[in-house]
Design a protein around this motif. Structure first.
Motif, PDB file in Angstrom:
ATOM      1  N   HIS A 180       0.839  -1.208   0.000  1.00 30.74           N
ATOM      2  CA  HIS A 180       0.000   0.000   0.000  1.00 30.74           C
ATOM      3  C   HIS A 180       0.868   1.249   0.000  1.00 30.74           C
ATOM      4  O   HIS A 180       0.598   2.212  -0.720  1.00 30.74           O
ATOM      5  CB  HIS A 180      -0.922  -0.016   1.219  1.00 30.74           C
ATOM      6  CG  HIS A 180      -1.907   1.098   1.242  1.00 30.74           C
ATOM      7  ND1 HIS A 180      -2.666   1.409   2.356  1.00 30.74           N
ATOM      8  CD2 HIS A 180      -2.255   2.018   0.298  1.00 30.74           C
ATOM      9  CE1 HIS A 180      -3.433   2.438   2.085  1.00 30.74           C
ATOM     10  NE2 HIS A 180      -3.211   2.832   0.856  1.00 30.74           N
ATOM     11  N   ALA A 181       1.922   1.240   0.806  1.00 27.52           N
ATOM     12  CA  ALA A 181       2.835   2.386   0.872  1.00 27.52           C
ATOM     13  C   ALA A 181       3.506   2.621  -0.485  1.00 27.52           C
ATOM     14  O   ALA A 181       3.644   3.766  -0.938  1.00 27.52           O
ATOM     15  CB  ALA A 181       3.885   2.163   1.952  1.00 27.52           C
ATOM     16  N   ARG A 182       3.923   1.547  -1.130  1.00 26.64           N
ATOM     17  CA  ARG A 182       4.566   1.694  -2.443  1.00 26.64           C
ATOM     18  C   ARG A 182       3.580   2.245  -3.471  1.00 26.64           C
ATOM     19  O   ARG A 182       3.943   3.050  -4.334  1.00 26.64           O
ATOM     20  CB  ARG A 182       5.138   0.351  -2.913  1.00 26.64           C
ATOM     21  CG  ARG A 182       5.880   0.453  -4.246  1.00 26.64           C
ATOM     22  CD  ARG A 182       6.691  -0.774  -4.534  1.00 26.64           C
ATOM     23  NE  ARG A 182       7.800  -0.916  -3.578  1.00 26.64           N
ATOM     24  CZ  ARG A 182       8.941  -0.230  -3.666  1.00 26.64           C
ATOM     25  NH1 ARG A 182       9.121   0.660  -4.646  1.00 26.64           N
ATOM     26  NH2 ARG A 182       9.893  -0.414  -2.782  1.00 26.64           N
ATOM     27  N   GLU A 183       2.314   1.818  -3.362  1.00 28.81           N
ATOM     28  CA  GLU A 183       1.303   2.345  -4.280  1.00 28.81           C
ATOM     29  C   GLU A 183       1.120   3.848  -4.091  1.00 28.81           C
ATOM     30  O   GLU A 183       1.046   4.614  -5.062  1.00 28.81           O
ATOM     31  CB  GLU A 183      -0.031   1.619  -4.062  1.00 28.81           C
ATOM     32  CG  GLU A 183      -1.126   2.077  -5.021  1.00 28.81           C
ATOM     33  CD  GLU A 183      -2.437   1.354  -4.780  1.00 28.81           C
ATOM     34  OE1 GLU A 183      -3.330   1.440  -5.623  1.00 28.81           O
ATOM     35  OE2 GLU A 183      -2.559   0.695  -3.720  1.00 28.81           O
ATOM     36  N   LEU A 184       1.061   4.280  -2.823  1.00 26.44           N
ATOM     37  CA  LEU A 184       0.972   5.718  -2.540  1.00 26.44           C
ATOM     38  C   LEU A 184       2.169   6.460  -3.129  1.00 26.44           C
ATOM     39  O   LEU A 184       2.029   7.506  -3.771  1.00 26.44           O
ATOM     40  CB  LEU A 184       0.929   5.960  -1.027  1.00 26.44           C
ATOM     41  CG  LEU A 184      -0.417   5.903  -0.315  1.00 26.44           C
ATOM     42  CD1 LEU A 184      -0.216   6.109   1.181  1.00 26.44           C
ATOM     43  CD2 LEU A 184      -1.376   6.935  -0.866  1.00 26.44           C
ATOM     44  N   TYR A 185       3.340   5.917  -2.906  1.00 24.58           N
ATOM     45  CA  TYR A 185       4.575   6.541  -3.363  1.00 24.58           C
ATOM     46  C   TYR A 185       4.603   6.638  -4.888  1.00 24.58           C
ATOM     47  O   TYR A 185       4.929   7.683  -5.460  1.00 24.58           O
ATOM     48  CB  TYR A 185       5.765   5.728  -2.852  1.00 24.58           C
ATOM     49  CG  TYR A 185       7.118   6.229  -3.305  1.00 24.58           C
ATOM     50  CD1 TYR A 185       7.662   7.394  -2.777  1.00 24.58           C
ATOM     51  CD2 TYR A 185       7.851   5.530  -4.249  1.00 24.58           C
ATOM     52  CE1 TYR A 185       8.908   7.850  -3.181  1.00 24.58           C
ATOM     53  CE2 TYR A 185       9.102   5.968  -4.655  1.00 24.58           C
ATOM     54  CZ  TYR A 185       9.612   7.134  -4.131  1.00 24.58           C
ATOM     55  OH  TYR A 185      10.846   7.583  -4.528  1.00 24.58           O
ATOM     56  N   GLU A 186       4.231   5.557  -5.569  1.00 25.15           N
ATOM     57  CA  GLU A 186       4.289   5.546  -7.029  1.00 25.15           C
ATOM     58  C   GLU A 186       3.197   6.399  -7.640  1.00 25.15           C
ATOM     59  O   GLU A 186       3.391   6.985  -8.710  1.00 25.15           O
ATOM     60  CB  GLU A 186       4.221   4.105  -7.534  1.00 25.15           C
ATOM     61  CG  GLU A 186       5.474   3.300  -7.196  1.00 25.15           C
ATOM     62  CD  GLU A 186       5.412   1.860  -7.680  1.00 25.15           C
ATOM     63  OE1 GLU A 186       4.313   1.437  -8.109  1.00 25.15           O
ATOM     64  OE2 GLU A 186       6.445   1.173  -7.604  1.00 25.15           O
ATOM     65  N   GLN A 187       2.042   6.486  -6.980  1.00 25.12           N
ATOM     66  CA  GLN A 187       1.008   7.403  -7.457  1.00 25.12           C
ATOM     67  C   GLN A 187       1.520   8.827  -7.485  1.00 25.12           C
ATOM     68  O   GLN A 187       1.263   9.576  -8.430  1.00 25.12           O
ATOM     69  CB  GLN A 187      -0.228   7.301  -6.560  1.00 25.12           C
ATOM     70  CG  GLN A 187      -1.115   6.107  -6.830  1.00 25.12           C
ATOM     71  CD  GLN A 187      -2.273   6.043  -5.873  1.00 25.12           C
ATOM     72  OE1 GLN A 187      -2.293   6.731  -4.849  1.00 25.12           O
ATOM     73  NE2 GLN A 187      -3.250   5.212  -6.189  1.00 25.12           N
ATOM     74  N   HIS A 188       2.240   9.213  -6.428  1.00 31.13           N
ATOM     75  CA  HIS A 188       2.824  10.558  -6.402  1.00 31.13           C
ATOM     76  C   HIS A 188       3.846  10.739  -7.502  1.00 31.13           C
ATOM     77  O   HIS A 188       3.899  11.763  -8.145  1.00 31.13           O
ATOM     78  CB  HIS A 188       3.490  10.842  -5.058  1.00 31.13           C
ATOM     79  CG  HIS A 188       4.398  12.027  -5.111  1.00 31.13           C
ATOM     80  ND1 HIS A 188       3.965  13.291  -5.366  1.00 31.13           N
ATOM     81  CD2 HIS A 188       5.746  12.116  -4.990  1.00 31.13           C
ATOM     82  CE1 HIS A 188       4.993  14.133  -5.389  1.00 31.13           C
ATOM     83  NE2 HIS A 188       6.096  13.435  -5.171  1.00 31.13           N
ATOM     84  N   ARG A 189       4.683   9.726  -7.697  1.00 28.17           N
ATOM     85  CA  ARG A 189       5.708   9.846  -8.740  1.00 28.17           C
ATOM     86  C   ARG A 189       5.068  10.032 -10.111  1.00 28.17           C
ATOM     87  O   ARG A 189       5.503  10.820 -10.913  1.00 28.17           O
ATOM     88  CB  ARG A 189       6.589   8.586  -8.755  1.00 28.17           C
ATOM     89  CG  ARG A 189       7.305   8.322  -7.451  1.00 28.17           C
ATOM     90  CD  ARG A 189       8.719   8.873  -7.422  1.00 28.17           C
ATOM     91  NE  ARG A 189       8.805  10.316  -7.485  1.00 28.17           N
ATOM     92  CZ  ARG A 189       8.550  11.136  -6.459  1.00 28.17           C
ATOM     93  NH1 ARG A 189       8.175  10.674  -5.302  1.00 28.17           N
ATOM     94  NH2 ARG A 189       8.680  12.442  -6.588  1.00 28.17           N
ATOM     95  N   ARG A 190       3.981   9.279 -10.404  1.00 24.67           N
ATOM     96  CA  ARG A 190       3.299   9.447 -11.674  1.00 24.67           C
ATOM     97  C   ARG A 190       2.669  10.820 -11.784  1.00 24.67           C
ATOM     98  O   ARG A 190       2.723  11.475 -12.813  1.00 24.67           O
ATOM     99  CB  ARG A 190       2.226   8.356 -11.839  1.00 24.67           C
ATOM    100  CG  ARG A 190       2.787   6.966 -12.106  1.00 24.67           C
ATOM    101  CD  ARG A 190       1.676   6.037 -12.624  1.00 24.67           C
ATOM    102  NE  ARG A 190       0.659   5.834 -11.581  1.00 24.67           N
ATOM    103  CZ  ARG A 190       0.686   4.862 -10.693  1.00 24.67           C
ATOM    104  NH1 ARG A 190       1.697   4.016 -10.663  1.00 24.67           N
ATOM    105  NH2 ARG A 190      -0.292   4.726  -9.805  1.00 24.67           N
ATOM    106  N   GLY A 191       2.067  11.283 -10.649  1.00 22.00           N
ATOM    107  CA  GLY A 191       1.442  12.601 -10.658  1.00 22.00           C
ATOM    108  C   GLY A 191       2.466  13.696 -10.901  1.00 22.00           C
ATOM    109  O   GLY A 191       2.241  14.639 -11.641  1.00 22.00           O
ATOM    110  N   ALA A 192       3.657  13.559 -10.278  1.00 25.33           N
ATOM    111  CA  ALA A 192       4.698  14.570 -10.437  1.00 25.33           C
ATOM    112  C   ALA A 192       5.222  14.574 -11.859  1.00 25.33           C
ATOM    113  O   ALA A 192       5.560  15.615 -12.419  1.00 25.33           O
ATOM    114  CB  ALA A 192       5.829  14.296  -9.451  1.00 25.33           C
TER     115      ALA A 192
END
Length: 221
Positions: free
Chosen positions: A206-218
């Protein structure tokens, strides 16, 4: 007498110029106050203060001052049934931080403060509201340096850089340690914020999903 008359005319001329410039400033302030009131009130609805109202008020001064003909005050109501009051007295610590965030977002295109610091901005919120706070902070970070102390992974996940602060001590000595995180350490810290001391594989995913969502958004912003 001649000197007194000349001085009197100079005073009158100076006052006329002052009044003209002050009137122009008052007009610009009134326009800006309406815009700020509208934009901050709209932002409050997304920050767990539904029905809240913000108002930038211009108050005419008794005498002319170096800043013009009026002073400026901010009033706020944090819910629909509350009467507006001074921002410094009505808002709690968390609400004050969120209103400050809303003001900074509204003024981000014209402000020139190089660094903004937010603490307690996540008090009393969670879920979708926390994600909204994270997105607002991220938008501000595109224009200036933003430092935010947070306990919510939904907020932290939007950051470009992560630092972990650990305080240790006893009755006689207290120390704080600041460590910059990178790579998997960022994911692990988000997982710890999600689950506490015991981190499971599901929590880390779940934490990695949150992190990668931000990376895609950025990457797409």
């Amino acid at each position: 007498a001649t000197d007194a008359d000349a001085l009197s005319r100079r005073v009158d001329d100076a006052r006329a110029r002052f009044d003209s410039l002050a009137a122009t400033l008052s007009h610009k302030r009134a326009t800006a106050a309406r815009s700020l009131t509208r934009r901050v009130t709209a932002a409050m609805q997304e920050l767990a203060m539904a029905g809240g109202r913000f108002e930038a008020t211009l108050e005419r001064t008794a005498e002319p001052a170096r800043f013009g003909h009026e002073s400026i005050s901010f009033t706020i109501a944090t819910h629909p049934k509350q009467a507006p009051g001074p921002l410094s007295r009505v808002a709690s610590g968390g609400e004050l931080a969120r209103v400050a965030l809303a003001i900074q977002v509204a003024a981000s295109e014209v402000g020139d403060v190089p660094t903004l610091v937010f603490d307690e901005v996540d008090t009393g919120i969670g879920g979708a509201v926390a994600a909204t706070v994270g997105r607002m902070l991220q938008a501000l970070g595109a224009r200036r340096q933003v430092l935010c102390v947070t306990h919510l992974p939904q907020v932290a996940a939007h950051a470009d850089h992560h630092f972990r602060v650990v305080k240790t001590g006893d009755r006689t000595h207290v120390s704080s340690e600041l460590a910059q995180l990178s790579g998997n350490a960022r994911v692990d810290e988000l997982a710890r914020m999600l689950a506490g001391a015991e981190i499971t594989s599901k929590t880390r995913a779940h934490a990695r999903e949150l992190y990668e969502q931000h990376r895609r958004g950025a990457a797409t912003s």
